[in-house]
Design a protein around this motif. Structure first.
Motif, PDB file in Angstrom:
ATOM      1  N   GLY A   1       0.803  -1.212   0.000  1.00  0.00           N
ATOM      2  CA  GLY A   1       0.000   0.000   0.000  1.00  0.00           C
ATOM      3  C   GLY A   1       0.839   1.267   0.000  1.00  0.00           C
ATOM      4  N   ILE A   2       2.090   1.138  -0.380  1.00  0.00           N
ATOM      5  CA  ILE A   2       2.998   2.290  -0.425  1.00  0.00           C
ATOM      6  C   ILE A   2       3.255   2.620  -1.899  1.00  0.00           C
ATOM      7  N   ALA A   3       2.793   3.773  -2.336  1.00  0.00           N
ATOM      8  CA  ALA A   3       2.955   4.234  -3.723  1.00  0.00           C
ATOM      9  C   ALA A   3       2.463   3.195  -4.733  1.00  0.00           C
ATOM     10  N   PRO A   4       1.195   2.767  -4.606  1.00  0.00           N
ATOM     11  CA  PRO A   4       0.686   1.761  -5.537  1.00  0.00           C
ATOM     12  C   PRO A   4       0.690   2.212  -6.998  1.00  0.00           C
ATOM     13  N   VAL A   5       0.851   3.500  -7.244  1.00  0.00           N
ATOM     14  CA  VAL A   5       0.933   3.994  -8.613  1.00  0.00           C
ATOM     15  C   VAL A   5       2.177   3.429  -9.318  1.00  0.00           C
ATOM     16  N   MET A   6       3.132   2.931  -8.547  1.00  0.00           N
ATOM     17  CA  MET A   6       4.346   2.379  -9.142  1.00  0.00           C
ATOM     18  C   MET A   6       4.096   1.062  -9.871  1.00  0.00           C
ATOM     19  N   VAL A   7       3.010   0.369  -9.573  1.00  0.00           N
ATOM     20  CA  VAL A   7       2.719  -0.892 -10.261  1.00  0.00           C
ATOM     21  C   VAL A   7       2.447  -0.649 -11.749  1.00  0.00           C
ATOM     22  N   PRO A   8       1.535   0.250 -12.140  1.00  0.00           N
ATOM     23  CA  PRO A   8       1.356   0.477 -13.571  1.00  0.00           C
ATOM     24  C   PRO A   8       2.581   1.115 -14.227  1.00  0.00           C
ATOM     25  N   VAL A   9       3.320   1.927 -13.479  1.00  0.00           N
ATOM     26  CA  VAL A   9       4.559   2.509 -14.024  1.00  0.00           C
ATOM     27  C   VAL A   9       5.551   1.391 -14.331  1.00  0.00           C
ATOM     28  N   THR A  10       5.700   0.456 -13.413  1.00  0.00           N
ATOM     29  CA  THR A  10       6.592  -0.681 -13.624  1.00  0.00           C
ATOM     30  C   THR A  10       6.104  -1.534 -14.787  1.00  0.00           C
ATOM     31  N   ALA A  11       4.798  -1.726 -14.898  1.00  0.00           N
ATOM     32  CA  ALA A  11       4.253  -2.510 -16.012  1.00  0.00           C
ATOM     33  C   ALA A  11       4.554  -1.836 -17.351  1.00  0.00           C
ATOM     34  N   VAL A  12       4.467  -0.515 -17.412  1.00  0.00           N
ATOM     35  CA  VAL A  12       4.806   0.203 -18.650  1.00  0.00           C
ATOM     36  C   VAL A  12       6.288   0.033 -18.966  1.00  0.00           C
ATOM     37  N   CYS A  13       7.129   0.085 -17.957  1.00  0.00           N
ATOM     38  CA  CYS A  13       8.562  -0.151 -18.170  1.00  0.00           C
ATOM     39  C   CYS A  13       8.797  -1.572 -18.680  1.00  0.00           C
ATOM     40  N   TRP A  14       8.048  -2.533 -18.154  1.00  0.00           N
ATOM     41  CA  TRP A  14       8.151  -3.920 -18.628  1.00  0.00           C
ATOM     42  C   TRP A  14       7.711  -4.014 -20.085  1.00  0.00           C
ATOM     43  N   ILE A  15       6.678  -3.268 -20.453  1.00  0.00           N
ATOM     44  CA  ILE A  15       6.225  -3.237 -21.850  1.00  0.00           C
ATOM     45  C   ILE A  15       7.370  -2.761 -22.742  1.00  0.00           C
ATOM     46  N   LEU A  16       8.037  -1.695 -22.344  1.00  0.00           N
ATOM     47  CA  LEU A  16       9.163  -1.179 -23.126  1.00  0.00           C
ATOM     48  C   LEU A  16      10.299  -2.200 -23.206  1.00  0.00           C
ATOM     49  N   LEU A  17      10.552  -2.888 -22.106  1.00  0.00           N
ATOM     50  CA  LEU A  17      11.578  -3.925 -22.100  1.00  0.00           C
ATOM     51  C   LEU A  17      11.211  -5.053 -23.052  1.00  0.00           C
ATOM     52  N   MET A  18       9.948  -5.449 -23.071  1.00  0.00           N
ATOM     53  CA  MET A  18       9.521  -6.529 -23.964  1.00  0.00           C
ATOM     54  C   MET A  18       9.584  -6.106 -25.435  1.00  0.00           C
ATOM     55  N   ILE A  19       9.305  -4.853 -25.721  1.00  0.00           N
ATOM     56  CA  ILE A  19       9.442  -4.373 -27.098  1.00  0.00           C
ATOM     57  C   ILE A  19      10.907  -4.482 -27.526  1.00  0.00           C
ATOM     58  N   GLY A  20      11.804  -4.081 -26.637  1.00  0.00           N
ATOM     59  CA  GLY A  20      13.229  -4.221 -26.926  1.00  0.00           C
ATOM     60  C   GLY A  20      13.642  -5.677 -27.083  1.00  0.00           C
ATOM     61  N   ALA A  21      13.088  -6.548 -26.245  1.00  0.00           N
ATOM     62  CA  ALA A  21      13.406  -7.974 -26.329  1.00  0.00           C
ATOM     63  C   ALA A  21      12.913  -8.563 -27.648  1.00  0.00           C
ATOM     64  N   ILE A  22      11.727  -8.174 -28.058  1.00  0.00           N
ATOM     65  CA  ILE A  22      11.180  -8.671 -29.328  1.00  0.00           C
ATOM     66  C   ILE A  22      12.074  -8.249 -30.482  1.00  0.00           C
ATOM     67  N   ILE A  23      12.476  -6.983 -30.504  1.00  0.00           N
ATOM     68  CA  ILE A  23      13.350  -6.492 -31.579  1.00  0.00           C
ATOM     69  C   ILE A  23      14.677  -7.245 -31.569  1.00  0.00           C
ATOM     70  N   THR A  24      15.245  -7.425 -30.383  1.00  0.00           N
ATOM     71  CA  THR A  24      16.530  -8.121 -30.267  1.00  0.00           C
ATOM     72  C   THR A  24      16.426  -9.561 -30.742  1.00  0.00           C
ATOM     73  N   HIS A  25      15.388 -10.269 -30.322  1.00  0.00           N
ATOM     74  CA  HIS A  25      15.234 -11.671 -30.721  1.00  0.00           C
ATOM     75  C   HIS A  25      14.976 -11.795 -32.218  1.00  0.00           C
ATOM     76  N   LEU A  26      14.235 -10.888 -32.790  1.00  0.00           N
ATOM     77  CA  LEU A  26      14.011 -10.926 -34.237  1.00  0.00           C
ATOM     78  C   LEU A  26      15.312 -10.681 -34.995  1.00  0.00           C
ATOM     79  N   ARG A  27      16.131  -9.775 -34.510  1.00  0.00           N
ATOM     80  CA  ARG A  27      17.424  -9.501 -35.159  1.00  0.00           C
ATOM     81  C   ARG A  27      18.358 -10.700 -35.108  1.00  0.00           C
ATOM     82  N   HIS A  28      18.190 -11.547 -34.105  1.00  0.00           N
ATOM     83  CA  HIS A  28      19.053 -12.719 -33.958  1.00  0.00           C
ATOM     84  C   HIS A  28      18.362 -14.007 -34.403  1.00  0.00           C
ATOM     85  N   ASP A  29      17.332 -13.872 -35.210  1.00  0.00           N
ATOM     86  CA  ASP A  29      16.598 -15.028 -35.754  1.00  0.00           C
ATOM     87  C   ASP A  29      16.112 -15.989 -34.667  1.00  0.00           C
ATOM     88  N   GLU A  30      15.608 -15.442 -33.583  1.00  0.00           N
ATOM     89  CA  GLU A  30      15.057 -16.243 -32.490  1.00  0.00           C
ATOM     90  C   GLU A  30      13.545 -15.996 -32.399  1.00  0.00           C
TER      91      GLU A  30
END
Length: 120
Positions: free
Chosen positions: A69-98
């Protein structure tokens, strides 16, 4: 809906924690031989460890703010950061034929979108 959000956040946190610990403590040569780990072969070890630390922090950010219950707004912020990380992961894996790993990243991305929207 709240239970589904907790389950999604818990799954993402488990994935983030597992990936973070692996990237932080497993040698690069061993990572490069694992399925979907080919990108680590020519990547700076410092970058791999930094990504691992960020994933560990993401695991904490997806669960602890709402649970404590401390700064619960950080959960959606963290989820958005995870979204950005997954976009980067998708690009990286596609570049390496994975392309098979991209399907898994898309699932994580969808879960993160669900958590980001649901906790906003």
């Amino acid at each position: 809906m709240n239970i589904a959000l907790w389950i999604a956040a818990g799954l993402l946190a488990a994935v983030a924690l597992t990936g973070g610990i692996t990237k932080t403590f497993v040698p690069r040569a061993k990572l490069a031989g694992a399925p979907g780990g080919g990108w680590t072969a020519n990547t700076d070890p410092g970058l791999i460890k930094a990504l691992g630390v960020l994933e560990i922090l993401a695991a904490a950010g997806l669960i602890l703010p709402a649970a404590l219950g401390i700064a619960p707004v950080m959960v959606p912020v963290t989820a958005v950061c995870w979204i950005l990380l997954m976009i980067g992961a998708i690009i990286t894996h596609l570049r390496h034929d994975e392309a098979k790993v991209v399907v898994v990243n898309l699932i994580y991305l969808a879960l993160a979108v669900f958590v980001a929207v649901g906790r906003s």
